[in-house]
Write a protein that holds these residues in place. Sequence first.
Motif, PDB file in Angstrom:
ATOM      1  N   UNK A  77     -22.831  68.987  32.133  1.00  0.00           N
ATOM      2  CA  UNK A  77     -21.901  70.000  31.637  1.00  0.00           C
ATOM      3  C   UNK A  77     -21.439  70.930  32.749  1.00  0.00           C
ATOM      4  N   UNK A  78     -22.371  71.285  33.636  1.00  0.00           N
ATOM      5  CA  UNK A  78     -22.049  72.259  34.680  1.00  0.00           C
ATOM      6  C   UNK A  78     -21.059  71.730  35.697  1.00  0.00           C
ATOM      7  N   UNK A  79     -20.969  70.390  35.841  1.00  0.00           N
ATOM      8  CA  UNK A  79     -20.043  69.844  36.844  1.00  0.00           C
ATOM      9  C   UNK A  79     -18.580  70.122  36.494  1.00  0.00           C
ATOM     10  N   UNK A  80     -18.316  70.525  35.246  1.00  0.00           N
ATOM     11  CA  UNK A  80     -16.940  70.936  34.886  1.00  0.00           C
ATOM     12  C   UNK A  80     -16.537  72.203  35.638  1.00  0.00           C
ATOM     13  N   UNK A  81     -17.514  73.041  35.926  1.00  0.00           N
ATOM     14  CA  UNK A  81     -17.227  74.329  36.562  1.00  0.00           C
ATOM     15  C   UNK A  81     -17.674  74.345  38.030  1.00  0.00           C
ATOM     16  N   UNK A  82     -18.799  73.686  38.342  1.00  0.00           N
ATOM     17  CA  UNK A  82     -19.184  73.497  39.743  1.00  0.00           C
ATOM     18  C   UNK A  82     -18.507  72.205  40.187  1.00  0.00           C
ATOM     19  N   UNK A  83     -17.204  72.276  40.357  1.00  0.00           N
ATOM     20  CA  UNK A  83     -16.402  71.081  40.630  1.00  0.00           C
ATOM     21  C   UNK A  83     -16.031  71.020  42.112  1.00  0.00           C
ATOM     22  N   UNK A  84     -15.142  70.103  42.453  1.00  0.00           N
ATOM     23  CA  UNK A  84     -14.747  69.923  43.860  1.00  0.00           C
ATOM     24  C   UNK A  84     -14.090  71.183  44.428  1.00  0.00           C
ATOM     25  N   UNK A  85     -13.254  71.821  43.631  1.00  0.00           N
ATOM     26  CA  UNK A  85     -12.598  73.048  44.095  1.00  0.00           C
ATOM     27  C   UNK A  85     -13.630  74.136  44.382  1.00  0.00           C
ATOM     28  N   UNK A  86     -14.625  74.242  43.496  1.00  0.00           N
ATOM     29  CA  UNK A  86     -15.686  75.233  43.672  1.00  0.00           C
ATOM     30  C   UNK A  86     -16.464  74.949  44.956  1.00  0.00           C
ATOM     31  N   UNK A  87     -16.805  73.682  45.187  1.00  0.00           N
ATOM     32  CA  UNK A  87     -17.572  73.300  46.381  1.00  0.00           C
ATOM     33  C   UNK A  87     -16.777  73.590  47.645  1.00  0.00           C
ATOM     34  N   UNK A  88     -15.483  73.305  47.639  1.00  0.00           N
ATOM     35  CA  UNK A  88     -14.648  73.568  48.820  1.00  0.00           C
ATOM     36  C   UNK A  88     -14.612  75.055  49.150  1.00  0.00           C
ATOM     37  N   UNK A  89     -14.462  75.886  48.114  1.00  0.00           N
ATOM     38  CA  UNK A  89     -14.447  77.332  48.350  1.00  0.00           C
ATOM     39  C   UNK A  89     -15.805  77.820  48.855  1.00  0.00           C
ATOM     40  N   UNK A  90     -16.868  77.201  48.368  1.00  0.00           N
ATOM     41  CA  UNK A  90     -18.207  77.548  48.832  1.00  0.00           C
ATOM     42  C   UNK A  90     -18.363  77.187  50.315  1.00  0.00           C
ATOM     43  N   UNK A  91     -17.833  76.036  50.688  1.00  0.00           N
ATOM     44  CA  UNK A  91     -17.904  75.618  52.096  1.00  0.00           C
ATOM     45  C   UNK A  91     -17.075  76.522  53.001  1.00  0.00           C
ATOM     46  N   UNK A  92     -15.965  77.031  52.482  1.00  0.00           N
ATOM     47  CA  UNK A  92     -15.143  77.956  53.275  1.00  0.00           C
ATOM     48  C   UNK A  92     -15.917  79.218  53.642  1.00  0.00           C
ATOM     49  N   UNK A  93     -16.843  79.612  52.775  1.00  0.00           N
ATOM     50  CA  UNK A  93     -17.612  80.839  53.018  1.00  0.00           C
ATOM     51  C   UNK A  93     -18.595  80.694  54.178  1.00  0.00           C
ATOM     52  N   UNK A  94     -18.872  79.461  54.631  1.00  0.00           N
ATOM     53  CA  UNK A  94     -19.782  79.263  55.756  1.00  0.00           C
ATOM     54  C   UNK A  94     -19.231  79.859  57.051  1.00  0.00           C
TER      55      UNK A  94
END
Length: 495
Positions: free
Chosen positions: A183-200
């Motif tokens: 269920x969570x993968x609907x919200x922790x999706x590819x867009x979310x992961x990309x934005x998380x990686x940008x924060x590095x």
Amino acid sequence: MMKQIFGKLPKKTSKSSNPNVEVPPSSKPSNSNAPNGTVAPSSNRATNGVYEALPSFRDVPTSEKPNLFIKKLTLCCVVFDFTDPSKNLREKEIKRQTLLELVDYISTVSTKFTDAAMQEIAKLAVVNLFREFSSANQESKMLETLDAGDDEEPALEPAWPHLQVVYELLLRFVASPMTDAKLAKRYIDHSFVLKLLDLFDSEDQREREYLKTILHRIYGKFMVHRPFIRKAINNIFYRFMFETEKHNGIAELLEILGSIINGFALPLKEEHKLFLVRALIPLHRPKCAAAYHQQLCYCIVQFVEKDFKLADTVIRGLLKYWPVTNSSKEVMFLGELEEVLEATQAAEFQRCMVPLFRLIARCINSSHFQVAERALFLWNNDHIRNLITQNYKVIMPIVFPAMERNTRGHWHQAVQSLTLNVRKVLAETDQALFDECLAKFQEDEANKTEVLAKREATWKLLEDLAASKTVSNEAVLLSRFSSSVTLATGKTSAS
């Protein structure tokens, strides 16, 4: 007439006269069309209405806690300005306490998170965490750091007291057994992961440490995202290597990859081998490689330990990017080379030993004593020394001239002592070959001396002739005369 005109004007909507009435954030229009495609932080919400704390979880029945949880998440979607420490002190403290309550609730909850709760948690992370870093500011700060030296303090995020709790909340949510990954993968999706990686790319190391842990947990929990995460990290490396050479989080990303590589199944997929060749090995090239070399070295060695046949590829890659004028970087490369050679088998060693020991011989003769020492220390490693002994007939003629030049003329006493020790090892391995190499070295040195003497004699004749012709103002063709002088010198020596 005037009354008729004023009567046609729209009347102002009435507001509550009670200043203590809470204006819930959900009642405000949300700006969902943010430039980055995510929910934009609506920082004006904190000033248009009164920001009041909600009841504690301890003060409500168990049946009402899920609804209160969502309300508290919504309340914490209000973003405050932390550039001014004196602004909204009361509201900031209310938000911080609410975030702490949410963290505690996520840690102790005994039922699965609902779809609505997961959506609000993702929204909370998007609103509070995801932001863009100004490249102009980063470049100016980087220049200031270079001017000020290594003692310059790293830049710290002013909103960290709140960001830290939000990161902790996200980490507890991802790691919680009550979070259903499907269920969570609907919200922790590819867009979310990309934005998380940008924060590095954040300058605050504390933030990068949290991001490292969270991304690693996401990689472990959401198996469907694993190929995408690896590809996204690849793209960050490519952009860093070939475009910007500026990124604050390369070391943390490599640390995550070190753990990922450790879990690769055997035999290695072609995708993973290409990642080694196209991304990891070229990461040795940037000037700032020292900032992440320890983590990079760990990843490289992991690959060689997984598949020893990759040793030749890795060693040739190191030779390709070997530094020429940067001695401190050269010392790092020698340290990494030793770790790779420790995991190298004899067959792979034989494929690359000739170019490898030509470079090691050059390092032995380095005028920088640390480079020369580090190269000579390779003989202290039992596994490497065994590989050298098995192939001494090829290696000894390559390194002997460098050894002999060190014993005769290196300026550093410690390097001379180490060279004598290695020279003794070579002599004990095969005395006949050692004597042969010594005789050839002496012959080559004598030939060099003779060639140098001939060259100096030729230039002396040229200088004398040029001086005599200058007095009579006659033109001198040095190139033709040089050839004739060389021929004449050769005839004289032949007679």
